[in-house]
Design a protein around this motif. Structure first.
Motif, PDB file in Angstrom:
ATOM      1  N   GLN A 166     -27.717 -64.521  61.305  1.00  0.00           N
ATOM      2  CA  GLN A 166     -29.018 -64.124  60.783  1.00  0.00           C
ATOM      3  C   GLN A 166     -28.847 -63.148  59.633  1.00  0.00           C
ATOM      4  O   GLN A 166     -27.961 -62.297  59.659  1.00  0.00           O
ATOM      5  CB  GLN A 166     -29.864 -63.463  61.876  1.00  0.00           C
ATOM      6  CG  GLN A 166     -31.219 -62.975  61.400  1.00  0.00           C
ATOM      7  CD  GLN A 166     -32.079 -62.445  62.534  1.00  0.00           C
ATOM      8  OE1 GLN A 166     -32.945 -63.123  63.052  1.00  0.00           O
ATOM      9  NE2 GLN A 166     -31.818 -61.193  62.925  1.00  0.00           N
ATOM     10  N   TYR A 167     -29.668 -63.283  58.605  1.00  0.00           N
ATOM     11  CA  TYR A 167     -29.684 -62.300  57.527  1.00  0.00           C
ATOM     12  C   TYR A 167     -31.130 -61.922  57.236  1.00  0.00           C
ATOM     13  O   TYR A 167     -32.074 -62.520  57.764  1.00  0.00           O
ATOM     14  CB  TYR A 167     -28.980 -62.833  56.270  1.00  0.00           C
ATOM     15  CG  TYR A 167     -29.651 -63.996  55.585  1.00  0.00           C
ATOM     16  CD1 TYR A 167     -30.407 -63.814  54.429  1.00  0.00           C
ATOM     17  CD2 TYR A 167     -29.522 -65.293  56.077  1.00  0.00           C
ATOM     18  CE1 TYR A 167     -31.014 -64.883  53.787  1.00  0.00           C
ATOM     19  CE2 TYR A 167     -30.122 -66.369  55.452  1.00  0.00           C
ATOM     20  CZ  TYR A 167     -30.864 -66.157  54.308  1.00  0.00           C
ATOM     21  OH  TYR A 167     -31.476 -67.213  53.683  1.00  0.00           O
ATOM     22  N   ARG A 168     -31.334 -60.893  56.404  1.00  0.00           N
ATOM     23  CA  ARG A 168     -32.646 -60.337  56.152  1.00  0.00           C
ATOM     24  C   ARG A 168     -32.917 -60.323  54.657  1.00  0.00           C
ATOM     25  O   ARG A 168     -31.997 -60.131  53.869  1.00  0.00           O
ATOM     26  CB  ARG A 168     -32.740 -58.917  56.740  1.00  0.00           C
ATOM     27  CG  ARG A 168     -32.631 -58.899  58.259  1.00  0.00           C
ATOM     28  CD  ARG A 168     -32.034 -57.599  58.762  1.00  0.00           C
ATOM     29  NE  ARG A 168     -32.021 -57.539  60.217  1.00  0.00           N
ATOM     30  CZ  ARG A 168     -31.109 -58.111  60.978  1.00  0.00           C
ATOM     31  NH1 ARG A 168     -30.102 -58.791  60.439  1.00  0.00           N
ATOM     32  NH2 ARG A 168     -31.170 -58.007  62.295  1.00  0.00           N
ATOM     33  N   ARG A 216     -34.976 -63.547  58.365  1.00  0.00           N
ATOM     34  CA  ARG A 216     -36.235 -62.809  58.437  1.00  0.00           C
ATOM     35  C   ARG A 216     -36.582 -62.362  57.026  1.00  0.00           C
ATOM     36  O   ARG A 216     -35.722 -61.823  56.319  1.00  0.00           O
ATOM     37  CB  ARG A 216     -36.111 -61.597  59.359  1.00  0.00           C
ATOM     38  CG  ARG A 216     -36.199 -61.938  60.842  1.00  0.00           C
ATOM     39  CD  ARG A 216     -36.196 -60.682  61.694  1.00  0.00           C
ATOM     40  NE  ARG A 216     -36.537 -60.988  63.070  1.00  0.00           N
ATOM     41  CZ  ARG A 216     -36.615 -60.090  64.050  1.00  0.00           C
ATOM     42  NH1 ARG A 216     -36.356 -58.809  63.770  1.00  0.00           N
ATOM     43  NH2 ARG A 216     -36.935 -60.443  65.272  1.00  0.00           N
ATOM     44  N   SER A 267     -36.870 -69.499  60.410  1.00  0.00           N
ATOM     45  CA  SER A 267     -37.210 -68.334  59.595  1.00  0.00           C
ATOM     46  C   SER A 267     -38.466 -67.666  60.139  1.00  0.00           C
ATOM     47  O   SER A 267     -39.319 -68.314  60.753  1.00  0.00           O
ATOM     48  CB  SER A 267     -37.418 -68.736  58.135  1.00  0.00           C
ATOM     49  OG  SER A 267     -38.631 -69.438  57.976  1.00  0.00           O
ATOM     50  N   TYR A 277     -26.886 -59.049  54.256  1.00  0.00           N
ATOM     51  CA  TYR A 277     -26.037 -59.835  55.160  1.00  0.00           C
ATOM     52  C   TYR A 277     -24.695 -59.114  55.328  1.00  0.00           C
ATOM     53  O   TYR A 277     -23.711 -59.428  54.693  1.00  0.00           O
ATOM     54  CB  TYR A 277     -25.846 -61.263  54.644  1.00  0.00           C
ATOM     55  CG  TYR A 277     -25.295 -61.410  53.232  1.00  0.00           C
ATOM     56  CD1 TYR A 277     -24.034 -61.961  53.004  1.00  0.00           C
ATOM     57  CD2 TYR A 277     -26.032 -61.011  52.107  1.00  0.00           C
ATOM     58  CE1 TYR A 277     -23.532 -62.102  51.714  1.00  0.00           C
ATOM     59  CE2 TYR A 277     -25.536 -61.160  50.820  1.00  0.00           C
ATOM     60  CZ  TYR A 277     -24.284 -61.702  50.631  1.00  0.00           C
ATOM     61  OH  TYR A 277     -23.784 -61.841  49.364  1.00  0.00           O
ATOM     62  N   LYS A 306     -30.027 -52.689  56.489  1.00  0.00           N
ATOM     63  CA  LYS A 306     -30.453 -53.414  57.696  1.00  0.00           C
ATOM     64  C   LYS A 306     -31.342 -52.528  58.565  1.00  0.00           C
ATOM     65  O   LYS A 306     -32.376 -52.976  59.095  1.00  0.00           O
ATOM     66  CB  LYS A 306     -29.221 -53.875  58.479  1.00  0.00           C
ATOM     67  CG  LYS A 306     -29.527 -54.594  59.795  1.00  0.00           C
ATOM     68  CD  LYS A 306     -28.232 -55.034  60.453  1.00  0.00           C
ATOM     69  CE  LYS A 306     -28.482 -55.683  61.802  1.00  0.00           C
ATOM     70  NZ  LYS A 306     -29.003 -54.750  62.823  1.00  0.00           N
ATOM     71  N   PHE A 344     -34.704 -52.241  56.919  1.00  0.00           N
ATOM     72  CA  PHE A 344     -35.461 -53.493  57.075  1.00  0.00           C
ATOM     73  C   PHE A 344     -36.012 -53.615  58.500  1.00  0.00           C
ATOM     74  O   PHE A 344     -37.202 -53.902  58.703  1.00  0.00           O
ATOM     75  CB  PHE A 344     -34.551 -54.697  56.760  1.00  0.00           C
ATOM     76  CG  PHE A 344     -35.249 -56.018  56.846  1.00  0.00           C
ATOM     77  CD1 PHE A 344     -35.704 -56.658  55.700  1.00  0.00           C
ATOM     78  CD2 PHE A 344     -35.466 -56.650  58.075  1.00  0.00           C
ATOM     79  CE1 PHE A 344     -36.350 -57.875  55.777  1.00  0.00           C
ATOM     80  CE2 PHE A 344     -36.106 -57.869  58.163  1.00  0.00           C
ATOM     81  CZ  PHE A 344     -36.558 -58.494  57.002  1.00  0.00           C
ATOM     82  N   ASP A 345     -35.151 -53.429  59.508  1.00  0.00           N
ATOM     83  CA  ASP A 345     -35.578 -53.612  60.899  1.00  0.00           C
ATOM     84  C   ASP A 345     -36.667 -52.606  61.296  1.00  0.00           C
ATOM     85  O   ASP A 345     -37.577 -52.940  62.055  1.00  0.00           O
ATOM     86  CB  ASP A 345     -34.374 -53.492  61.842  1.00  0.00           C
ATOM     87  CG  ASP A 345     -33.412 -54.667  61.721  1.00  0.00           C
ATOM     88  OD1 ASP A 345     -33.801 -55.701  61.125  1.00  0.00           O
ATOM     89  OD2 ASP A 345     -32.282 -54.567  62.211  1.00  0.00           O
ATOM     90  N   TRP A 389     -39.807 -53.819  59.614  1.00  0.00           N
ATOM     91  CA  TRP A 389     -40.238 -55.051  60.292  1.00  0.00           C
ATOM     92  C   TRP A 389     -41.045 -54.722  61.549  1.00  0.00           C
ATOM     93  O   TRP A 389     -42.032 -55.377  61.859  1.00  0.00           O
ATOM     94  CB  TRP A 389     -39.009 -55.893  60.649  1.00  0.00           C
ATOM     95  CG  TRP A 389     -39.309 -57.202  61.311  1.00  0.00           C
ATOM     96  CD1 TRP A 389     -39.428 -57.444  62.655  1.00  0.00           C
ATOM     97  CD2 TRP A 389     -39.521 -58.465  60.658  1.00  0.00           C
ATOM     98  NE1 TRP A 389     -39.700 -58.769  62.883  1.00  0.00           N
ATOM     99  CE2 TRP A 389     -39.767 -59.431  61.677  1.00  0.00           C
ATOM    100  CE3 TRP A 389     -39.531 -58.870  59.329  1.00  0.00           C
ATOM    101  CZ2 TRP A 389     -40.001 -60.774  61.405  1.00  0.00           C
ATOM    102  CZ3 TRP A 389     -39.761 -60.200  59.047  1.00  0.00           C
ATOM    103  CH2 TRP A 389     -40.005 -61.149  60.070  1.00  0.00           C
TER     104      TRP A 389
END
Length: 246
Positions: free
Chosen positions: A141-143, A173, A187, A206, A236, A239-240, A243
């Motif tokens: 998985q990548y963002r 995501r 996705s 990633y 990351k 982003f998380d 999110w």
């Protein structure tokens, strides 16, 4: 197309011409083979030696002369299978030993960890790198942060990117900046609403890499790839966290 297949077996068009000539002639001396194939005698001799080492042709001494003959065409399949086995072994050695050893030669951080790309060819390289890196990870998985102006141009050089991503079982995501964009298979997408126009930008996270793609004048794409576990993991986390709030 046939020339490309033979080339992958290590046979150029002259060698193929010699092999075809031998099949039709039967056991023959070098001079006859050269005349039939249209390859000069010296080159014919060198190529016959090479093809003999590959197991494609054989020879029989008759007095002071050598008569060469072609082995059955099925030997080409055998040669291809041998090459495939060697290539599989090479890939395995690269993954398990050679690449890790080479990585140990690199300092923790240097200018070499930042790479620049431009134009459609450069963007395609970055997109292929994303697929390659993520497909090797346990968590495939990548963002992505993505804005509307860049979306129509992003996959222009690599139109099968999404299909290949899905085929490899890679999840993504996406936090879309501004409206637009649709979710595809494997996705998830969330939106950050904005007022007014937004700049063209695409950030792929990633770990251990982070790619930043933007547009210069006349919609000319450029990219920066930062190869740093620390930078990628920080992005990351950002982003998380975001999110979870959207």
């Amino acid at each position: 197309m046939d020339d490309q297949i033979f080339a992958q077996l290590g046979l150029d068009i002259r060698a193929v011409s010699i092999y075809r000539s031998l099949l039709s002639l039967g056991p023959s001396p070098i001079r006859t083979i050269a005349e039939r194939s249209g390859v000069n005698r010296g080159t014919t001799y060198d190529l016959l030696k090479q093809m003999q080492q590959q197991g494609i042709v054989a020879y029989l001494p008759k007095g002071k002369r050598r008569y060469f003959s072609a082995r059955e065409p099925e030997v080409l399949l055998q040669l291809a299978e041998e090459r495939k086995t060697q290539l599989d072994q090479t890939i395995s050695q690269l993954k398990t030993r050679i690449i890790p050893e080479l990585h140990h030669l690199k300092p923790d951080f240097s200018a070499a960890n930042v790479q620049f790309y431009e134009g459609d060819a450069g963007i395609e390289q970055v997109l292929r790198d994303i697929l390659s890196q993520v497909s090797q990870q346990d968590d495939k998985q990548y963002r992505v942060f993505s804005s509307k102006p860049i979306r129509p141009l992003l996959y222009r050089p690599f139109p099968t990117f999404t299909a290949q991503r899905i085929q490899r079982g890679i999840h993504v995501r996406v936090i879309a900046i501004g409206d637009g964009g649709e979710s595809a298979e494997l996705s998830e997408r969330k939106w950050i609403k904005t007022e007014g126009p937004v700049d063209a930008a695409y950030i792929a996270i990633y770990p251990p890499r982070c790619a930043i793609i933007s547009l210069a004048s006349d919609n000319y794409p450029t990219a920066v790839v930062i190869d740093s576990q620390e930078v990628a993991m920080a992005q990351k986390i950002i982003f998380d966290t975001l999110w979870g709030y959207i």
